[in-house]
Design an enzyme around this catalytic site. Structure first.
Site, PDB file in Angstrom:
ATOM      1  CB  VAL A   1      -0.930   0.011   1.242  1.00 40.72           C
ATOM      2  CG1 VAL A   1      -1.801   1.258   1.247  1.00 40.72           C
ATOM      3  CG2 VAL A   1      -1.787  -1.233   1.283  1.00 40.72           C
ATOM      4  N   GLY A   2       1.965   1.178   0.782  1.00 40.81           N
ATOM      5  CA  GLY A   2       2.908   2.293   0.861  1.00 40.81           C
ATOM      6  C   GLY A   2       3.471   2.636  -0.497  1.00 40.81           C
TER       7      GLY A   2
ATOM      8  CD  GLU B   1       8.448   3.011  10.329  1.00 37.40           C
ATOM      9  OE1 GLU B   1       8.668   1.797  10.139  1.00 37.40           O
ATOM     10  OE2 GLU B   1       7.651   3.429  11.161  1.00 37.40           O
TER      11      GLU B   1
END
Ligand code: UN1
Length: 513
Positions: A217-218, A235
Site C-alpha cells: 500500500v505504501g 516508514e
C-alpha cells in the site's frame, strides 16, 4: 449516552460513547460514511461504533484545511510551538485513559499503551523547543555586495497515514513537527486490513507508516503522490535482527530479545524477528529464552502481569497460523526431496553432512524447527503463543515480515557472517548487536556494518527514543520521522541571493553583454 459495557465506562472521560462520529472537520465532529464497530481483540466483542468520513466529509475537511493553512503558516513559529505545548498538556492530563483506550482497541499491554501516549507527549516537548530553532543559514557569496540565505518555509498541508499498531505515536512524530513547521495536518488511520482510500491521498507531503503486506500500500501511495510531484516520507516494514556475539552479556541480551520479540505481540515495525547467535553461545541463549518464553503470561492486555496480549484481528491470528504452516511445509519439502533419493544415498547424506551437495544442503537447512510455541491459543480472542523457530538464514520465509511474536533463531561463526545475514533481507529498519568489544561496536556502526536506519548496541531493536531520527533504508522506504533534523522534510528550503549593491556581477565570473 454511555458505552454499553461497564468496563468501558472510562471512555466517557475522553469524550467517547457507544456511537461516535469519526471525522473532525472544520472545528466539529461529523461523519456521513459507513458505520463500523471497533472490536476488542481480547474477545472480538464490539467496544463502540464509529461513523467513518464520507467523500463529502473529506472534501469539506480539505477545504477548511486549505483556509486554515493560509492563517497557520503566518503564525510565528514559537507561537505555533505554544499551541503544540497545550496539546501536550491536554494529553498529559488524560495519559492513563488514552493509554487504556489504545490497549483496549489495539491489544498491546497497558504499560505499552501508556508508553505510546507518552511518546506523543515527549514529541510535543521536543517540538516546542524546535519551534525556536527552525534555523536557516547565511552563506558567503562570491559576488560583492551580495548575501546568500537559506530560508525554511512551510509546505502547506501534510497528510499522515498511520497503521493500527502505533496510531497515536506515529501521528505525534509527524503532526507535532509538521505543526511547528507551519503546516496543517490531516490524519488518516489505515483500516486494519491495510486499505487506504486513494482519494484520501492529499497534501504536499504524505507520511506512511505501514507494516508487512501493507508495505505494498505504501508503494502504491508513493507512486500516486509522485505522479503529481508530491513528496512522500515512508516508514514501511522491518525485519529486524539482534546479533549476540561470543563476548556478549547473555542476561542483557536475553532480556532484550524477550521485549523485542514478544512485546506488542510482535506487532511493532521494530520487533526483533531474527535472532543471530554466535555458535559458542547458541545453546545457552536459546535455553534461557525458551525458559522465559514458557513463563510469558498471555491474556487480557489490561490485566496486571500480562506480557502478551492478543494479536489485533482474527485475520492476524490466521496469518500467524498460515506462517507456521509455511515454515512446516518448507521442512516437508526437504523430506520429500530426500525421499526421492535411494536409501543408500539418503543414509550417506545424513551420516556425512560435510559431503552434502550445495543444493541438498540448502533444502535441508530450510526446514524450520519449532523450539517453543507455534500454536494459536484456542477460544475467543486473537491470542497466539510466543514462538521460537530454529531455521537457516537462507529460508525464503526469513526474508518476510510475519507480524506476530515469531522469532527465527539462526547460528553464525564470525562477525562478518552475522553482518552479512543482518543485511541480507529486503528491509532495513532496525538492528542490534550485543558485544563488549569496541572493535565490533565501531565496525557495526560503520560503512561495513549494519545497513539499517537504526543501529543499536546492547539494547533491543525496538523502543527507540524520540530524539533521534526514526526510519530505515531499502524496502523500509528511506523516510525519517521524529527527532534530529527530520523537521527539514516538512518544510521547503529557499536559497535566497540578495544583491544590495548597484552592480550586476554574475556568478562564475561570466561577463554577459
Ligand atoms: C512502529 O512500530 O511503527 O521504536 C513504531 C519503537 C517505537 C515505535 C515503533 N518507539 O519501537
Amino acid at each position: 449516552m454511555g458505552s454499553a459495557s461497564k468496563e468501558y465506562e472510562f471512555l466517557s472521560e475522553i469524550g467517547l460513547t457507544s456511537h461516535n462520529l469519526g471525522s473532525y472537520v472544520g472545528g466539529k465532529w461529523q461523519g456521513n460514511g459507513p458505520v463500523v464497530s471497533t472490536l476488542n481483540p481480547a474477545n472480538n466483542q464490539p467496544i463502540a461504533e464509529v461513523v467513518e468520513a464520507s467523500l463529502d466529509d473529506y472534501e469539506t475537511g480539505m477545504k477548511a484545511c486549505e483556509e486554515a493553512a493560509k492563517i497557520w503558516m503566518q503564525v510565528p513559529a514559537p507561537k505555533r510551538g505554544d499551541i503544540v505545548r497545550q496539546i501536550g498538556d491536554a494529553l498529559r492530563s488524560k495519559l492513563d485513559y488514552l493509554g487504556r483506550l489504545l490497549s483496549l482497541e489495539m491489544g498491546k499491554i497497558l504499560a505499552e499503551g501508556i508508553g505510546e501516549v507518552q511518546e506523543v507527549i515527549d514529541m510535543c516537548d521536543f517540538a516546542v523547543g524546535l519551534s525556536r530553532q527552525l534555523n536557516g543559514s547565511v552563506i558567503p557569496s562570491e559576488r560583492p555586495n551580495h548575501m546568500m540565505l537559506e530560508m525554511w518555509n512551510p509546505l502547506g498541508i501534510v497528510g499522515v497515514i498511520t497503521a493500527f499498531n502505533f496510531p497515536c505515536a506515529v501521528l505525534g512524530w509527524n503532526a507535532c513537527i509538521a505543526l511547528v513547521c507551519g503546516n496543517c495536518v490531516v490524519c488518516v488511520v489505515v483500516a486494519t486490513n491495510g486499505e487506504v482510500l486513494l482519494p484520501f491521498v492529499f497534501g504536499l507531503i504524505v507520511i506512511m507508516n505501514t507494516y508487512g503486506s501493507t508495505g505494498k500500500v505504501g508503494l502504491m501511495v508513493q507512486q500516486t503522490v509522485s505522479a503529481r510531484s508530491g513528496k512522500t516520507l515512508l516508514e514501511l516494514s522491518g525485519n529486524n535482527a539482534i546479533i549476540v556475539m561470543d563476548d556478549a552479556d547473555i542476561q542483557l541480551a536475553a532480556r532484550s530479545v524477550l521485549f523485542a520479540a514478544v512485546g506488542t505481540a510482535g506487532q511493532r515495525c521494530t520487533t526483533c524477528r531474527r535472532l543471530l547467535l554466535h555458535e559458542s553461545v547458541y545453546d545457552k541463549v536459546l535455553e534461557q529464552l525458551i525458559t522465559s518464553y514458557k513463563q510469558v503470561k498471555i491474556g487480557d492486555p489490561l490485566e496486571k502481569g500480562t506480557l502478551l496480549g492478543p494479536l489485533h484481528t482474527p485475520e492476524s491470528k490466521k496469518n500467524f497460523e498460515k506462517g507456521i504452516e509455511v515454515i512446516k511445509s518448507q521442512a516437508s519439502t526437504t523430506i520429500v526431496f530426500y525421499a526421492l533419493l535411494s536409501n543408500q544415498e539418503l543414509l550417506k547424506e545424513f551420516n556425512k553432512p560435510s559431503q552434502l551437495s550445495t543444493k541438498n544442503t540448502l533444502l535441508l537447512l530450510q526446514g524450520g524447527k519449532i523450539l517453543t510455541g507455534g500454536k494459536a491459543v484456542e477460544g475467543e480472542g486473537n491470542f497466539v503463543e510466543p514462538t521460537i523457530i530454529e531455521i537457516s538464514s537462507d529460508a525464503a520465509v526469513v526474508k518476510e515480515e510475519l507480524f506476530a511474536p515469531v522469532l527465527y533463531a539462526l547460528k553464525f561463526k564470525s562477525f562478518e557472517e552475522a553482518v552479512a545475514i543482518n543485511n541480507s533481507v529486503p528491509q532495513g529498519l532496525s538492528s542490534s548487536i550485543f558485544t563488549r568489544k569496541p572493535e565490533n561496536i565501531f565496525k557495526w556502526i560503520g560503512p561495513m556494518g549494519s545497513d539499517c536506519g537504526i543501529v543499536n548496541v546492547n539494547i533491543p531493536t525496538n523502543g527507540a527514543e524520540i530524539g533521534g531520527a526514526f526510519g530505515g533504508e531499502k524496502a523500509t522506504g528511506g523516510g525519517r520521522e521524529a527527532g534530529s533534523d527530520s523537521w527539514k522534510q516538512y518544510m521547503r528550503r529557499s536559497t535566497c541571493t540578495i544583491n544590495y549593491g548597484n552592480e550586476l556581477p554574475l556568478a562564475q565570473g561570466i561577463n554577459f553583454g
